[in-house]
Every structure is written in C-alpha cells, then in structure tokens.
Design an enzyme around this catalytic site. Structure first.
Site, PDB file in Angstrom:
ATOM      1  N   HIS A 195      -0.793   0.565 -12.260  1.00 57.49           N
ATOM      2  CA  HIS A 195      -1.236   0.913 -13.617  1.00 57.49           C
ATOM      3  C   HIS A 195       0.014   1.438 -14.308  1.00 57.49           C
ATOM      4  CE1 HIS A 195      -3.971   3.368 -16.438  1.00 57.49           C
ATOM      5  NE2 HIS A 195      -2.770   3.836 -16.671  1.00 57.49           N
ATOM      6  N   HIS A 197     -14.338  -0.451 -11.318  1.00 55.38           N
ATOM      7  CA  HIS A 197     -14.572   0.957 -10.948  1.00 55.38           C
ATOM      8  C   HIS A 197     -16.057   1.120 -10.657  1.00 55.38           C
ATOM      9  CE1 HIS A 197     -10.517   2.257 -12.065  1.00 55.38           C
ATOM     10  NE2 HIS A 197     -10.619   1.407 -13.069  1.00 55.38           N
ATOM     11  N   ASP A 231      -4.441   3.328  -9.446  1.00 56.62           N
ATOM     12  CA  ASP A 231      -4.968   3.018 -10.782  1.00 56.62           C
ATOM     13  C   ASP A 231      -5.738   4.182 -11.401  1.00 56.62           C
ATOM     14  OD1 ASP A 231      -5.626   1.235 -13.011  1.00 56.62           O
ATOM     15  OD2 ASP A 231      -7.668   1.493 -12.286  1.00 56.62           O
ATOM     16  N   HIS A 234      -3.899  -4.813 -15.727  1.00 58.68           N
ATOM     17  CA  HIS A 234      -4.215  -4.756 -17.171  1.00 58.68           C
ATOM     18  C   HIS A 234      -3.020  -4.633 -18.118  1.00 58.68           C
ATOM     19  CE1 HIS A 234      -3.795  -0.544 -16.185  1.00 58.68           C
ATOM     20  NE2 HIS A 234      -5.023  -0.366 -15.781  1.00 58.68           N
ATOM     21  N   ARG A 276     -17.286   3.883  -9.038  1.00 58.63           N
ATOM     22  CA  ARG A 276     -17.567   5.327  -9.200  1.00 58.63           C
ATOM     23  C   ARG A 276     -18.196   6.000  -7.987  1.00 58.63           C
ATOM     24  NH1 ARG A 276     -13.961   5.334 -12.825  1.00 58.63           N
ATOM     25  NH2 ARG A 276     -14.532   4.978 -14.981  1.00 58.63           N
ATOM     26  N   ASN A 278     -10.003   5.089  -7.328  1.00 62.16           N
ATOM     27  CA  ASN A 278     -10.005   6.404  -7.978  1.00 62.16           C
ATOM     28  C   ASN A 278     -11.396   7.023  -7.996  1.00 62.16           C
ATOM     29  OD1 ASN A 278     -10.961   4.552  -9.861  1.00 62.16           O
ATOM     30  ND2 ASN A 278     -10.176   5.684 -11.620  1.00 62.16           N
ATOM     31  N   ASP A 317     -11.481  -4.328 -15.441  1.00 60.51           N
ATOM     32  CA  ASP A 317     -11.311  -2.876 -15.577  1.00 60.51           C
ATOM     33  C   ASP A 317     -12.638  -2.220 -15.987  1.00 60.51           C
ATOM     34  OD1 ASP A 317     -10.225  -0.381 -15.458  1.00 60.51           O
ATOM     35  OD2 ASP A 317      -8.883  -0.623 -17.174  1.00 60.51           O
ATOM     36  N   ASN A 320      -7.876   2.897 -21.494  1.00 60.64           N
ATOM     37  CA  ASN A 320      -6.486   3.063 -21.083  1.00 60.64           C
ATOM     38  C   ASN A 320      -6.095   1.943 -20.119  1.00 60.64           C
ATOM     39  OD1 ASN A 320      -4.014   4.215 -20.898  1.00 60.64           O
ATOM     40  ND2 ASN A 320      -4.595   5.790 -19.434  1.00 60.64           N
TER      41      ASN A 320
END
Lengths: 449, 349
Positions: free
Chosen positions: A186, A70, A159, A239, A72, A102, A312, A285
């Site tokens: 996910h 990620h 995800d 994951h 961001r 995401n 992750d 998560n």
C-alpha cells in the site's frame, strides 16, 4: 491434485451462453458433474436430474478472483464477517477472494491465518489470506512469513499502511525472495500524506479539507521499484491511483522488473469532485483523485500496466461512517458492484475494452498473481480459479449478463455494511449466476445460502 | 418613540429568498448577499434603539451547537436571536453527551427532536454543518465556522462593515450604495489563507460583489491549489499594500509559527505582519479588517489595531445585525414547523 475443499455432487448444465476464458470465446453449453467441468459444447443434451442454469445472452467466464478484500474478521464483525463478505463476493461473481491481514489481531501468525481460512471453508466463496509483512503491521519487525508460507500464504502486505522504513522493506524483500512469496505494498509515504483525508488538489483546497498529495503514493512506488531492482524480489502494487505511479510501473515493466499492479474500481469510476458534499462514503484511501488520474488508471488497465482490478472492499459499520468527513474511516464496499462498474466504465458503448478483456482483469490475471490458477502447485488447499473452461477444470464459474441495467441498492446488499459509493448510479452488466465447485451459489442474482 | 415592537412596515419585506440553509457563501450568490446586507441595515437601526428588540421570531427556537470553542461568534448569534425574540438554547461540547461518546448524528437528531427551528453549528471538521443539514428533517442550519472551510457570516459582516465605512465617507446611507460600492474595490487578504475559513468565505463574498481579491501569504500558507479561485496572488506585501482599498488580516495561530509552516512568528511578522512601518504604506482611506481574535504583535502591531481605519470593533458590533438578518431571512417568513410534520428541506449538495 487433492483438494481439501468439498465439491458439489450432481449434475449442472449452464446453457446457452458465450464461454469466455484465456483461450478465447465460443457459444457453448457447459456440463458440470460432481464439481468438475465434464463437457463444453454446442447444444448439449440435458442429463436426467441435472440443474439447468440459463445463460442465454450472457457470458460464462471463470469465477472472479479478488486480490484485495477486507473481511474484518476477526475484530470488526459488526462491519463484516467472513461469511457475509463471502456472500457479497459470490453475488459479485467471485469464487475466490484474498482476505487482507489488517484484522484485529492482524494476520501475522499461523493461528490467525488458520482461523480465517477455517471460517472460509464452508463459505459461498473461497477465502485465501494475505499475511502481514511486519508484526502487528507496526512496521517495526518482520512477521513470521515462513510460518505463514507453510500454510500456503503467497501474498504479504501491511495494507492499510505501507512499510515506511526503507531498510526494513529491503530486508522483507530479501527474506520473501528466499521463500518464493510476493510482497504487496500500500504505497503511501506518511510523512508526505501528512494526515490528509482526500486527494490534495483543487477540491481539497476549496473544501478546506487536509489533502494527501499524489507524491505521497509516487514516492513510495519509486522507492519500492528501486528496492525490487536491488533485491530481485517480485512485488505487487496495490490500488494504484495516480498517473505518476502508473507511469513508474509502466517503465519498470518495460525494464523487465518482476512487478504486478492492481487498480480499484472507484479509482477509474469516480474522481475527487464527488467529495463536494462531504459525504464520508467517498472517503477512501488512496483517495479519489483527478479526472486525469482516472484516465491514467483506465489507460493502465488497457495497456496492461495494471494487471488486475481488485476491489479494496472495505466495509465500515454505518455508525462509524456517520461522522464528519475527516473523522470517518476510509474505505468503500466493492465486491457486489466491481464487475458491473468495470463493464460500465471500460466495456460500455464508448469503452476501450471488450467484455472479455474486462473479465481477464478479474479472472485469469489476478488468479495468476494469487497463484490460484490450475497450474499453480499448492494453492493453499484451494480449488483452481481463472483457468480455461475445459473438461477436467474445477467448476468455478461466473455467468454475467453484460446488457442488464441496474442500480445498487445499499439496503439490500449482502455485506453487513452499507458504504457503497454507487447508490443510485446506473450500472451496465450484472452477475446472473455464480458456480462454486459445481454448486450454484448465486442463481438469478440471488445468493442461495 | 422607541418601543418593544418594531412598527409595522419597518422590517423590510424579503425580496429574495435564501436558504433553506446557510452553509457556504456560494449558497447565496450576489443577490443573496445583497439581500442580507439590505435587511441587516434595518436591524442595525433596531440595535440603536433604547430597547433593541423586535418580536419577529417569537416562538421560534434557535440552538447554538458549538463543537469548538468560540466567544464572539456564539455571543453574537445568541444576541441576534434574542433581539429577534427567539428562544435560544445553547449547547457546548464541554457540557454535553458528546463527551460521553454520542455521535454528531445522534446529537443532531436529539436536539432536533426538541422542536428546534434553527441549528447554528460550529465544528472543527470542514463540512460538518453540511452533514447536519443532510440529517436534519425540519431545521434550518447555519454554518458558524467549519474547520478550514467557511465562516459565511464573518464574510457578510466584513462586507457590511466595509460598505458602512464607505457610505459614511460619502455622507450617504449604506443602503443607497447597494452593492455598487464593491465594484472594482481592491481587497487584500493577508496571512494564513491555507487554514482559514474566514478567507474562503471572504474570497467568495467579495468576488460575488464585484471586488478584486488579492491573496498575500508565504507559499506554505497558501492553499495547495488555487484552481478556480477568483483571486490574484502576491508574495510581496509591501508592494501590494499601497494599492489596496481593504486590507483583511487573518489570525496566525501560534502553532503555525513552530517551524513547519513558517520559520518563526518573528519572521512571519517581519514579512507578512501589519507592522507600524508597513502601516505607513497604507493609503489614507484603506480600511483594515480583522476577524478576531487579534494576536497583537504578530499579524498586527498594537498601534495599528487602534488606527481609525482599523474597524475591528465595528465588525463585532455589526455582526449582530448581520446575523439577525440571516436568521430573519431563513426563518422569519416561514410558519413555525410542527414537530410531527417534517418540513420538506432539499438536501444540500
């Protein structure tokens, strides 16, 4: 094989290491000229003007590939940017990462995908992107997967959440099969996860925190395996964290279904007991689960049920993590520590794997899933990763010393965030150098730009 | 003569230290609980005076930080602090900068910068007081109820009240009983255990004192796992109730009766409420406790709430003495902390 990425000019000699790749291992020096491996052999002469990287006592492997990062950007630049995430990745030995979609907005259009790819072009680690399965990751309508596939996107996922609607997921698989791309899930059935903030079990019950049961993951794994059987489309499971999920995937592979799976380092290094102090750095998560689940993840990595370790890597700015446990966002950093955690847990004195077998989980296996290997056709404009270290190969390399003991210092991470769960935990094995297309981007565990 | 100052020597010197924080009953163990009960007896005596106030915590500043609504717990803590002559600052979320988006951490650091000695924290998130304790540089932290996790002082006052009743029946001083009166005592905790911080603290406290705890609840209102809980579980309240020395009822929040945890409040009351019919199965000496607020007609029939062995009002009264003891034992033996000299407080957990 024209690549639209630049290569370093000049000569580089990686000297004195043990070269490990999918073909085996041997003591050898590696000479790189203009971004390409020129020669691999014992005691190579140092060409005039060459940069020399010391690999004595270390393993020289293909650069690592992360299937699950990620970054961001766009939208959460206070937590991470493509540039800061790529620096963290380089320090962790990665030469390629797959950026998860995401972001805000989500990577569900060519415009956003292009933006992230452009930001990655000059970064110290190559950045591929995964696209969203559904528009805005809202789980209501399909995202323009064909448009994204034209940019070289081969992995699609919502995800952060799973696609809850079974019939929409089925259509997505039907659609993806025709495009030749892979959907990644996910797995979390929200009606069963029910707002849980940690694994449902002995610790959640004692701590008074709402839990999410293992079946929330397993129910979606089971549903998606049935959909793969129905549609014939390939799928990748992100994951995996429970013994039950891993057993389902093991059976599916034995049956011959076209599925792959990954596990995150924290799911084989940490269990739910660490939440006892309510430190939100341990909120993630899927959640940290039981010691039996930790053992099952390790067993899955050992027997090949799980194809790859993926970080992750989920940066969160300190001000968002400094909240009550149930209000803090889920996620932990991973890029700068993943290989060390895996070597410590899996290839230590009592570990079930050799260092080379651990490296397989980080290099050629994930490269094949992301289709970034030397035999993959397009690679979305990226150079080749994970392939054998032989003359003619792109010089994407990781030099890791498996004997170094060190600790993660949150304050000195390259990531913009500090949410590492490994602060103060002794680790065995550290990335010494990272070479990206012939350029030493990390030397002696320090990023060069 | 009753005075404004407690006569020298009438406050017992602490025998066991507790702290630095009170976040969980597990922080106390048997000896810590016994010490709080012992000291609370002395303060219960103070409360019976004409002017129930002692100078023990003069100059100390106690802040109640309540991020969740509460009437009796806040009043009880503030009364306890005032009877010990501490200055009391009251912070509630409805009037604070939390409404303007200030984070818990900033709030804690701001409050502490004002020279606070003790923060009494209630929060809807389990673990919030533990985090406050980690961030606090010099203050002591008392958990006044955190999510579904714990409500330690409620369990302490329950134990204190039970011992008081047992002592009265024997015509003895509660102090003389020590904690031996809990040995083998049968305690039945009935109701929504899953979402109850009171139940989690009560299980730990009664168990530490040697009582045998049985939980009675519909399966959907039990915690998902009872691994490591020193309890037995019964599903039939009628069968279990006759053998109990103490029946500890829990409040059922109305929203739990909306169908997803129990089909209806009516069915819950019929099966797990202390109805008038079921109260007839109680032994003559069985003590009935309830942490309040009671929902009469749901977990307890109105008439049962008025029975002599139902000690709800007495629990409220005793809450002040117990909280005085907790404040005294956490603070009374320390010199006041200088704001510029952070006290070394070990991190929790």
């Amino acid at each position: 094989m024209a690549e639209d990425v630049g290569v370093a000019t000049g000569r580089l000699l990686v000297r004195g290491g043990e070269v490990v790749d999918a073909t085996g291992s041997r003591r050898a020096d590696v000479l790189v000229i203009d971004g390409v491996v020129e020669e691999v052999g014992a005691s190579l002469a140092t060409p005039a003007g060459a940069t020399v990287l010391d690999a004595e006592g270390a393993l020289v492997s293909p650069g690592l590939v992360d299937l699950h990062t990620h970054l961001r950007q766009p939208g959460r630049e206070e937590a991470e940017t493509v540039e800061s995430g790529a620096r963290a990745a380089a320090l962790g030995g990665y030469t390629a990462v797959v950026a998860m979609p995401n972001t805000e907005p989500a990577i569900d259009s060519a415009a956003v995908a292009r933006q992230v790819l452009d930001l990655g072009r000059g970064a110290p680690c190559e950045v591929a992107v995964a696209g969203a399965i559904t528009a805005g990751r809202r789980g209501e309508a399909l995202a323009p997967m064909a448009e994204l596939a034209h940019l070289g996107v081969v992995l699609f996922t919502d995800d952060g959440t799973g696609v809850q609607d079974g019939s929409l997921m089925r259509r997505a698989l039907d659609y993806a099969r025709g495009l030749g791309v892979t959907l990644a899930q996910h797995c979390e059935d929200e009606s069963l996860a029910c707002g849980g903030v940690m694994h449902e079990g002995a610790w959640s019950s004692r701590l008074g925190l709402p839990g999410m049961p293992s079946v929330a993951e397993e129910a979606m794994v089971a549903r998606d395996l049935a959909l793969v059987r129905l549609t014939g489309a390939p799928m990748h499971f992100l994951h995996l964290s429970t013994a039950g999920s891993i057993e389902l995937v093991r059976q599916a592979k034995a049956e011959g279904l076209p599925v792959t799976a990954e596990a995150a380092p924290h799911h084989f290094a940490l269990d739910h007991s660490v939440v006892a102090g309510y430190d939100p750095v341990f909120r993630v998560n899927p959640p940290l689960r039981t010691t039996a689940d930790v053992a099952a993840v390790k067993a899955g990595l050992v027997d090949g049920t799980i194809d790859a370790v993926a970080t992750d890597h989920a940066p969160h700015a300190p001000e968002t993590k400094d909240a009550p446990f149930d209000q803090a966002p889920a996620g932990m950093l991973g890029l700068e520590s993943a290989l060390a955690v895996a070597l410590t847990e899996l290839a230590g004195p009592d570990g079930p794997l050799s260092a080379r077998e651990v490296l397989a989980l980080f290099t050629w296996r994930p490269a094949a899933i992301a289709r970034l290997g030397p035999n993959d056709e397009r690679r979305g404009g990226h150079s080749a990763h994970g392939g054998p270290i032989v003359p003619g190969a792109a010089a994407n390399l990781c030099v890791v010393d498996p004997a170094v003991r060190w600790e993660v210092d949150p304050a000195s991470l390259a990531s913009r965030s500090r949410n590492t769960p490994y602060a103060g935990r002794p680790l065995l094995g550290r990335v010494r150098h990272t070479v990206l297309r012939g350029e030493p981007v990390v030397v002696d565990s320090k990023v060069q730009r | 003569m009753s005075g404004t100052a407690l006569e020298a020597g009438s406050i017992p010197a602490p025998r066991a230290s507790i702290g630095p924080h009170l976040l969980s009953i597990a922080d106390l163990g048997h000896d810590g609980i016994a010490e709080i009960l012992r000291v609370a007896e002395a303060f219960a005596e103070v409360e019976r005076r004409a002017i129930p106030k002692v100078p023990t915590l003069r100059g100390r500043v106690v802040a109640t930080l309540f991020f969740e609504e509460s009437t009796r717990t806040r009043l009880s803590f503030e009364t306890a602090a005032k009877r010990l002559s501490a200055d009391v600052l009251s912070f509630s979320v409805s009037t604070s900068s939390v409404k303007k988006g200030e984070s818990l951490r900033d709030t804690v650091e701001t409050v502490e910068a004002m020279g606070i000695d003790t923060m009494i924290v209630r929060h809807s998130s389990a673990g919030a007081p533990a985090q406050v304790a980690r961030w606090a540089k010099r203050s002591r932290v008392i958990n006044a109820g955190d999510g579904w996790h714990e409500h330690p002082t409620q369990a302490l006052l329950d134990c204190f009240t039970v011992r008081q009743v047992l002592a009265e029946r024997q015509g003895r001083d509660p102090g003389e009983l020590g904690t031996g009166c809990f040995e083998g005592l049968s305690v039945l905790i009935v109701g929504d255990i899953r979402h109850s911080r009171v139940a989690r603290s009560a299980v730990l406290a009664y168990n530490a004192l040697g009582a045998r705890v049985t939980l009675v609840a519909p399966g959907s209102l039990l915690p998902p796992s009872l691994e490591g809980w020193p309890v037995e579980v019964a599903t039939d309240l009628d069968a279990a109730i006759g053998r109990a020395d103490v029946v500890s009822l829990l409040r059922l929040q109305a929203e739990r009766g909306s169908g997803s945890f129990v089909p209806s409040l009516r069915e819950y009351t019929a099966e797990w409420g202390l109805t008038n019919e079921r109260a007839r199965l109680l032994g003559p000496d069985t003590i009935v406790t309830h942490p309040g607020p009671m929902v009469r007609g749901v977990e307890i029939a109105a008439d049962v709430a008025e029975l002599a062995n139902t000690v709800v009002t007495r629990q409220v009264t005793n809450g002040v003495a117990v909280r005085m003891a907790v404040l005294f034992l956490l603070l009374g033996t320390d010199p006041p902390a200088a704001p510029d000299e952070p006290r070394k407080v070990p991190a929790h957990g």
